[in-house]
Design an enzyme around this catalytic site. Structure first.
Site, PDB file in Angstrom:
ATOM      1  N   ASN A 198      35.968  36.448  36.924  1.00  0.00           N
ATOM      2  CA  ASN A 198      36.361  37.649  37.384  1.00  0.00           C
ATOM      3  C   ASN A 198      37.700  37.933  37.821  1.00  0.00           C
ATOM      4  O   ASN A 198      38.162  37.145  38.793  1.00  0.00           O
ATOM      5  CB  ASN A 198      35.399  37.715  38.735  1.00  0.00           C
ATOM      6  CG  ASN A 198      35.399  39.015  39.336  1.00  0.00           C
ATOM      7  OD1 ASN A 198      35.916  39.768  38.826  1.00  0.00           O
ATOM      8  ND2 ASN A 198      34.764  39.101  40.455  1.00  0.00           N
ATOM      9  N   TRP A 199      38.350  38.603  37.004  1.00  0.00           N
ATOM     10  CA  TRP A 199      39.816  38.747  37.584  1.00  0.00           C
ATOM     11  C   TRP A 199      40.054  39.791  38.562  1.00  0.00           C
ATOM     12  O   TRP A 199      41.185  39.696  39.066  1.00  0.00           O
ATOM     13  CB  TRP A 199      40.543  39.224  36.179  1.00  0.00           C
ATOM     14  CG  TRP A 199      40.569  38.366  34.966  1.00  0.00           C
ATOM     15  CD1 TRP A 199      39.976  37.143  34.714  1.00  0.00           C
ATOM     16  CD2 TRP A 199      41.589  38.505  33.836  1.00  0.00           C
ATOM     17  NE1 TRP A 199      40.407  36.607  33.644  1.00  0.00           N
ATOM     18  CE2 TRP A 199      41.227  37.318  32.905  1.00  0.00           C
ATOM     19  CE3 TRP A 199      42.374  39.363  33.337  1.00  0.00           C
ATOM     20  CZ2 TRP A 199      41.839  37.522  31.844  1.00  0.00           C
ATOM     21  CZ3 TRP A 199      43.189  39.281  32.242  1.00  0.00           C
ATOM     22  CH2 TRP A 199      42.886  38.147  31.397  1.00  0.00           C
ATOM     23  N   LYS A 200      38.986  40.420  38.977  1.00  0.00           N
ATOM     24  CA  LYS A 200      39.165  41.488  40.255  1.00  0.00           C
ATOM     25  C   LYS A 200      40.206  42.502  40.016  1.00  0.00           C
ATOM     26  O   LYS A 200      40.547  42.783  38.725  1.00  0.00           O
ATOM     27  CB  LYS A 200      39.307  40.700  41.447  1.00  0.00           C
ATOM     28  CG  LYS A 200      38.130  39.447  41.545  1.00  0.00           C
ATOM     29  CD  LYS A 200      38.030  39.167  43.139  1.00  0.00           C
ATOM     30  CE  LYS A 200      36.880  38.062  43.095  1.00  0.00           C
ATOM     31  NZ  LYS A 200      36.752  37.773  44.498  1.00  0.00           N
TER      32      LYS A 200
ATOM     33  N   HIS B 243      28.571  43.103  42.988  1.00  0.00           N
ATOM     34  CA  HIS B 243      29.337  42.132  43.597  1.00  0.00           C
ATOM     35  C   HIS B 243      29.582  42.554  45.038  1.00  0.00           C
ATOM     36  O   HIS B 243      29.744  43.716  45.455  1.00  0.00           O
ATOM     37  CB  HIS B 243      30.693  42.261  42.917  1.00  0.00           C
ATOM     38  CG  HIS B 243      31.858  41.248  43.391  1.00  0.00           C
ATOM     39  ND1 HIS B 243      32.348  40.986  44.513  1.00  0.00           N
ATOM     40  CD2 HIS B 243      31.982  39.896  43.033  1.00  0.00           C
ATOM     41  CE1 HIS B 243      32.977  39.843  44.668  1.00  0.00           C
ATOM     42  NE2 HIS B 243      32.822  39.137  43.566  1.00  0.00           N
TER      43      HIS B 243
ATOM     44  N   GLU C 193      25.822  34.103  45.059  1.00  0.00           N
ATOM     45  CA  GLU C 193      27.231  33.988  45.701  1.00  0.00           C
ATOM     46  C   GLU C 193      27.317  34.310  47.135  1.00  0.00           C
ATOM     47  O   GLU C 193      27.430  35.413  47.632  1.00  0.00           O
ATOM     48  CB  GLU C 193      28.230  35.177  44.851  1.00  0.00           C
ATOM     49  CG  GLU C 193      29.550  35.196  44.898  1.00  0.00           C
ATOM     50  CD  GLU C 193      30.754  35.617  43.921  1.00  0.00           C
ATOM     51  OE1 GLU C 193      31.162  34.852  43.423  1.00  0.00           O
ATOM     52  OE2 GLU C 193      30.646  36.892  43.885  1.00  0.00           O
TER      53      GLU C 193
ATOM     54  N   SER D  74      34.622  30.220  45.551  1.00  0.00           N
ATOM     55  CA  SER D  74      35.546  29.402  45.574  1.00  0.00           C
ATOM     56  C   SER D  74      35.244  28.119  44.445  1.00  0.00           C
ATOM     57  O   SER D  74      35.622  26.965  44.613  1.00  0.00           O
ATOM     58  CB  SER D  74      35.634  28.526  46.782  1.00  0.00           C
ATOM     59  OG  SER D  74      36.187  29.489  47.901  1.00  0.00           O
TER      60      SER D  74
ATOM     61  N   GLY E 210      36.272  33.445  40.571  1.00  0.00           N
ATOM     62  CA  GLY E 210      37.415  34.516  40.680  1.00  0.00           C
ATOM     63  C   GLY E 210      38.693  34.121  40.809  1.00  0.00           C
ATOM     64  O   GLY E 210      39.396  34.001  39.670  1.00  0.00           O
ATOM     65  N   GLY E 211      39.084  33.570  41.743  1.00  0.00           N
ATOM     66  CA  GLY E 211      40.464  33.269  41.873  1.00  0.00           C
ATOM     67  C   GLY E 211      41.239  32.324  40.845  1.00  0.00           C
ATOM     68  O   GLY E 211      42.262  32.314  40.267  1.00  0.00           O
TER      69      GLY E 211
HETATM   70  P1  PGA Z   1      36.268  33.143  44.147  1.00  0.00           P
HETATM   71  O1  PGA Z   1      35.724  34.590  43.929  1.00  0.00           O
HETATM   72  O2  PGA Z   1      36.123  32.096  43.094  1.00  0.00           O
HETATM   73  O3  PGA Z   1      37.817  33.443  44.217  1.00  0.00           O
HETATM   74  O4  PGA Z   1      35.670  32.917  45.634  1.00  0.00           O
HETATM   75  C1  PGA Z   1      34.532  34.795  43.069  1.00  0.00           C
HETATM   76  C2  PGA Z   1      34.040  36.268  43.247  1.00  0.00           C
HETATM   77  O5  PGA Z   1      34.077  36.895  44.074  1.00  0.00           O
HETATM   78  O6  PGA Z   1      33.690  36.634  42.115  1.00  0.00           O
END
Ligand code: PGA
Length: 250
Positions: free
Chosen positions: A9-11, A98, A166, A207, A228-229
């Protein structure tokens, strides 16, 4: 055997050029799929979907595309929105519900349910996020979220759905990179699966990175991860994919 998923998920990150660079780095770093068991999905911002799709259109087509959201109507006077039909031009998946959409855009479960229904109608698979907001608050709210989705969908539609557990407190932007304990995630996912009754994928998100992925995928109940990150760092994302490929090749 069931497929396992790694979803990036590149956000709201990456301009067109940054997306092109990142997608090329990921594409070039991929080895041939070991056994086709691991489904790799990347979810860039809408504006980057065409370029990212063109990069992953090569021979290593094991990378699929997802959107990070969409509207529930097929078209019409909804300024600024993107319909599932439009998303389906590029993607096979859509992340819905999300916590960042629930928090900043006030999306609630009835709205998320309309979106889930519309995405499936348009041939997409929804990746539905559920999770509690605070550490230690218990997972009652999570199970309620799952039940509301289950009650709103026909069995046929539920079969096409993917869930992600999540816990919001474990998302790196909030926790600073402190994930949930893998065995805790496994316990909650087991309970989510009991509610679902039918066998559909349930992933973990929060994370996940190359240093902790092994601990998560070693858990019996997990069908993969939402990242995500770490998904916008090519090397890190590639290491996560590699570890999953190794794990599930066994
Ligand atoms: P994260 O994000 O891996 O940076 O915690 C996950 C997400 O919010 O989809």
């Amino acid at each position: 055997m069931n497929k396992k998923f790694v979803v990036g998920n590149w956000k709201m990150n990456c301009t067109l050029r940054q997306s092109e660079k990142l997608a090329k780095e990921i594409f070039n770093g991929l080895s041939e799929a070991k056994n086709g068991r691991v489904e790799i999905v990347v979810c860039p911002p809408f504006t980057s979907l065409p370029i990212v799709k063109s990069i992953f259109n090569g021979p290593k087509t094991q990378v699929k595309l997802g959107a990070q959201n969409c509207h529930f109507m097929p078209c019409g006077a909804y300024t600024g929105e993107i319909s599932p039909k439009m998303v389906a031009d590029f993607c096979q998946y859509v992340i819905l519900g999300h916590s960042e959409r629930r928090k900043y855009f006030k999306e609630d479960t009835p709205l998320v349910n309309r979106k889930i229904d519309a995405t499936i109608e348009n041939g997409l698979r929804p990746i539905v996020c559920v999770g509690e907001w605070k550490k230690g608050e218990g997972a009652k709210g999570v199970f309620h979220q799952v039940k509301q989705v289950v009650e709103a969908l026909t069995k046929e539609k539920l079969k096409k759905t993917i869930f992600v557990y999540e816990p919001v407190w474990a998302i790196s932007a909030i926790s600073g990179g402190e994930s949930a304990d893998p065995s805790y995630a496994n316990k909650i996912i087991k309970q989510i699966k009991e509610i679902l009754v039918i066998n559909i994928p349930v992933l973990y998100g929060g994370s996940v990175d190359a240093s902790n992925i092994s601990g998560f995928i070693a858990q019996e109940m997990l069908d993969g991860v939402l990242v995500g990150g770490a998904s916008i760092k090519a090397k890190e994302f590639l290491r996560i994919i590699e570890k999953m490929e190794q794990m599930y090749a066994k």
